[in-house]
Scaffold this active site. Sequence first.
Site, PDB file in Angstrom:
ATOM      1  N   HIS A 165       9.311  -5.138 -10.232  1.00 18.67           N
ATOM      2  CA  HIS A 165       8.355  -4.458 -11.126  1.00 18.67           C
ATOM      3  C   HIS A 165       6.929  -4.929 -10.847  1.00 18.67           C
ATOM      4  O   HIS A 165       6.073  -4.849 -11.723  1.00 18.67           O
ATOM      5  CB  HIS A 165       8.688  -4.690 -12.607  1.00 18.67           C
ATOM      6  CG  HIS A 165      10.137  -4.533 -12.928  1.00 18.67           C
ATOM      7  ND1 HIS A 165      10.684  -3.350 -13.377  1.00 18.67           N
ATOM      8  CD2 HIS A 165      11.162  -5.408 -12.841  1.00 18.67           C
ATOM      9  CE1 HIS A 165      11.986  -3.510 -13.564  1.00 18.67           C
ATOM     10  NE2 HIS A 165      12.301  -4.751 -13.237  1.00 18.67           N
ATOM     11  N   SER A 286     -17.451  -0.030   4.756  1.00 20.00           N
ATOM     12  CA  SER A 286     -17.966   1.076   3.957  1.00 20.00           C
ATOM     13  C   SER A 286     -19.344   1.459   4.462  1.00 20.00           C
ATOM     14  O   SER A 286     -20.098   0.615   4.945  1.00 20.00           O
ATOM     15  CB  SER A 286     -18.045   0.636   2.495  1.00 20.00           C
ATOM     16  OG  SER A 286     -18.967   1.438   1.792  1.00 20.00           O
ATOM     17  N   LYS A 292     -17.500  -4.648   2.401  1.00 21.15           N
ATOM     18  CA  LYS A 292     -16.151  -4.106   2.375  1.00 21.15           C
ATOM     19  C   LYS A 292     -15.359  -4.362   3.652  1.00 21.15           C
ATOM     20  O   LYS A 292     -15.860  -4.246   4.754  1.00 21.15           O
ATOM     21  CB  LYS A 292     -16.200  -2.598   2.130  1.00 21.15           C
ATOM     22  CG  LYS A 292     -16.628  -2.238   0.726  1.00 21.15           C
ATOM     23  CD  LYS A 292     -15.539  -2.499  -0.290  1.00 21.15           C
ATOM     24  CE  LYS A 292     -14.696  -1.258  -0.455  1.00 21.15           C
ATOM     25  NZ  LYS A 292     -13.603  -1.498  -1.399  1.00 21.15           N
ATOM     26  N   GLU A 299      -3.464   2.309   4.808  1.00 28.30           N
ATOM     27  CA  GLU A 299      -3.504   3.484   3.928  1.00 28.30           C
ATOM     28  C   GLU A 299      -3.116   4.748   4.687  1.00 28.30           C
ATOM     29  O   GLU A 299      -2.405   5.609   4.167  1.00 28.30           O
ATOM     30  CB  GLU A 299      -4.895   3.625   3.307  1.00 28.30           C
ATOM     31  CG  GLU A 299      -5.219   2.504   2.328  1.00 28.30           C
ATOM     32  CD  GLU A 299      -6.685   2.492   1.923  1.00 28.30           C
ATOM     33  OE1 GLU A 299      -7.277   3.573   1.771  1.00 28.30           O
ATOM     34  OE2 GLU A 299      -7.246   1.396   1.755  1.00 28.30           O
ATOM     35  N   TYR A 326      20.117  33.724  16.362  1.00 23.92           N
ATOM     36  CA  TYR A 326      18.710  33.420  16.576  1.00 23.92           C
ATOM     37  C   TYR A 326      17.825  34.401  15.817  1.00 23.92           C
ATOM     38  O   TYR A 326      18.057  35.611  15.824  1.00 23.92           O
ATOM     39  CB  TYR A 326      18.350  33.461  18.075  1.00 23.92           C
ATOM     40  CG  TYR A 326      16.872  33.195  18.302  1.00 23.92           C
ATOM     41  CD1 TYR A 326      16.390  31.900  18.393  1.00 23.92           C
ATOM     42  CD2 TYR A 326      15.955  34.250  18.354  1.00 23.92           C
ATOM     43  CE1 TYR A 326      15.024  31.645  18.545  1.00 23.92           C
ATOM     44  CE2 TYR A 326      14.594  34.012  18.505  1.00 23.92           C
ATOM     45  CZ  TYR A 326      14.135  32.702  18.595  1.00 23.92           C
ATOM     46  OH  TYR A 326      12.788  32.459  18.736  1.00 23.92           O
ATOM     47  N   GLN A 331      11.021  30.024  16.101  1.00 26.83           N
ATOM     48  CA  GLN A 331       9.965  29.640  17.029  1.00 26.83           C
ATOM     49  C   GLN A 331       9.071  28.552  16.423  1.00 26.83           C
ATOM     50  O   GLN A 331       8.535  27.712  17.137  1.00 26.83           O
ATOM     51  CB  GLN A 331       9.126  30.872  17.379  1.00 26.83           C
ATOM     52  CG  GLN A 331       7.923  30.577  18.237  1.00 26.83           C
ATOM     53  CD  GLN A 331       7.420  31.810  18.952  1.00 26.83           C
ATOM     54  OE1 GLN A 331       8.016  32.255  19.916  1.00 26.83           O
ATOM     55  NE2 GLN A 331       6.330  32.383  18.455  1.00 26.83           N
ATOM     56  N   LYS A 334       9.254  24.005  16.178  1.00 30.17           N
ATOM     57  CA  LYS A 334       8.527  22.989  16.950  1.00 30.17           C
ATOM     58  C   LYS A 334       7.329  22.446  16.195  1.00 30.17           C
ATOM     59  O   LYS A 334       6.974  21.265  16.330  1.00 30.17           O
ATOM     60  CB  LYS A 334       8.026  23.586  18.259  1.00 30.17           C
ATOM     61  CG  LYS A 334       9.122  24.065  19.163  1.00 30.17           C
ATOM     62  CD  LYS A 334       8.644  25.189  20.050  1.00 30.17           C
ATOM     63  CE  LYS A 334       9.789  26.047  20.500  1.00 30.17           C
ATOM     64  NZ  LYS A 334      10.302  26.951  19.428  1.00 30.17           N
TER      65      LYS A 334
HETATM   66  N1  ARG Z   1       9.381  31.174  21.988  1.00 32.82           N
HETATM   67  C1  ARG Z   1      10.657  31.504  21.432  1.00 32.82           C
HETATM   68  C2  ARG Z   1      11.127  30.351  20.526  1.00 32.82           C
HETATM   69  O1  ARG Z   1      10.648  29.296  20.713  1.00 32.82           O
HETATM   70  C3  ARG Z   1      11.642  31.761  22.489  1.00 32.82           C
HETATM   71  C4  ARG Z   1      12.833  32.553  22.050  1.00 32.82           C
HETATM   72  C5  ARG Z   1      12.489  33.991  21.934  1.00 32.82           C
HETATM   73  N2  ARG Z   1      13.673  34.762  21.802  1.00 32.82           N
HETATM   74  C6  ARG Z   1      13.695  36.005  21.415  1.00 32.82           C
HETATM   75  N3  ARG Z   1      14.829  36.582  21.299  1.00 32.82           N
HETATM   76  N4  ARG Z   1      12.592  36.638  21.136  1.00 32.82           N
HETATM   77  O2  ARG Z   1      11.926  30.532  19.646  1.00 32.82           O
END
Ligand code: ARG
Length: 466
Positions: A165, A286, A292, A299, A326, A331, A334
């Site tokens: 605590h 600062s 400072k 942080e 898919y 896409q 990523k």
């Molecule tokens: N740039 C796309 C991705 O990263 C590739 C796959 C595209 N596939 C499709 N059926 N349009 O997902």
Amino acid sequence: MAVKKTSKRSNKSWQGRLTADADAQTAAMLASLDADFALWRYDIVASIAHAEMLGECKLISRADLAKIKSGLKSVAGDLESGKLKLRIELEDIHMVIEKALIDRIGDVGGKLHTGRSRNDQVATDLRLWARDAEDNLKDAIAAMQEALVAKAEQYSHVVMPAYTHLQRAQPILAGHALLAYAEMLQRDFDRLDDARRRTDVCPLGSGAVAGTSLPIDRKATAQALGFTDISRNSIDATSDRDFLAELCFACAMIGVHLSRWAEDWIIYSSVEFGAIELDDAYCTSSSMMPQKKNADTLELIRGKSAAAIAQLTGILTLIKGLPLAYNRDLQDDKRFAFATVAAIHQALGVAAGIVATTEFNESRIAAGLDAGFLDATALAEYITAKGIPFRSAHQIVGKLVARADKQGKTLAEIPPADLQAACDKIAPDVAKHLGAANVVKRYSPEGSAGAKQLRKQLAFWKKKLG
Ligand code: ARG
């Protein structure tokens, strides 16, 4: 806003079906090149493995294979040097590479995509990337653990308060506190290891969704790419992003652990606590207040966990409710995974530097050790060892603490007669049980905060980290 259209569709591999090009805004939406450029090395490696397999399976001739391989290598060279022009109307790194290949070696380049779709291609590239990310994060964790272990050894003798605590609780060795973070990070390390096993499955050959009628050899490409297994189901394999979500979770958890450590050290480095001194290289000052020394890096590390949690939520939300198989939503996977891995990797690296350069303020810690009755639990345990039920001992010591607190005394400063009056089991040997340093010496079971347990932990970590 007016929608602009052009009639010619010259650059795309699907120009047979579609006749109109996207306007600039739409093209920008369709493109992922800014994010998936980071996959180019994996795409080249996977394409070479795929082409070699096509050659082995007699789906392309030896001469074609040679052209494709040398073409891919020359494209890789231009990607490395930055010479290759990246046109976003090609959408992604996979199409950029294929187009560059065809530009270089002609129609033969069009044979590379035999028995393959961008769906299994991108799933393969991502797994190759995630496998490396997992390995790199594990290395960064190990480096942070090494820094913690070295610091724990350097300050293995320092007695300091443990807090619950954020109130003073019991005395511990500083090394014990440092190694608590090594434990958290070990779970993160093991989690990455575990996630890596599920990442290490090759989806290549699953095609767009249903596989292919061509006699390809999936095990050959998997083996060439160092995967331990191939996926069983093409529908799942092309749309599964669990491995990215798991990686994002591991990153979020690392972020949360680092945020706890950062918070502790921000507090410890304050003038009020004065327990540690951060190296200037990890602090900023600062623009207005000349005195400072701010723990900005701590942080920022604490703050990085916010993005890591957000990105985990992001990728889970992206996957949620997606119909088989898919979908283009994927896409953007990523954008979550790449950002979180980069940020957490950076946080671990900076954290290791902070740990390595921070000094504990031993005299300041020692000077404050008598405050807060860190030995109260030990006194209750001393009384308990003499046969008094712990609950009664707890009450006796609670009353002694309340009185001593009023008088501005420590428990060790209470006259022996007063201790005897509070409990006749208290004998002169109690002196060896009072005071933080004495308490730490008496910790008994494994995992406690004493010296012999710390020695054992240090030996464990040194062996583990090599
Ligand atoms: N740039 C796309 C991705 O990263 C590739 C796959 C595209 N596939 C499709 N059926 N349009 O997902």
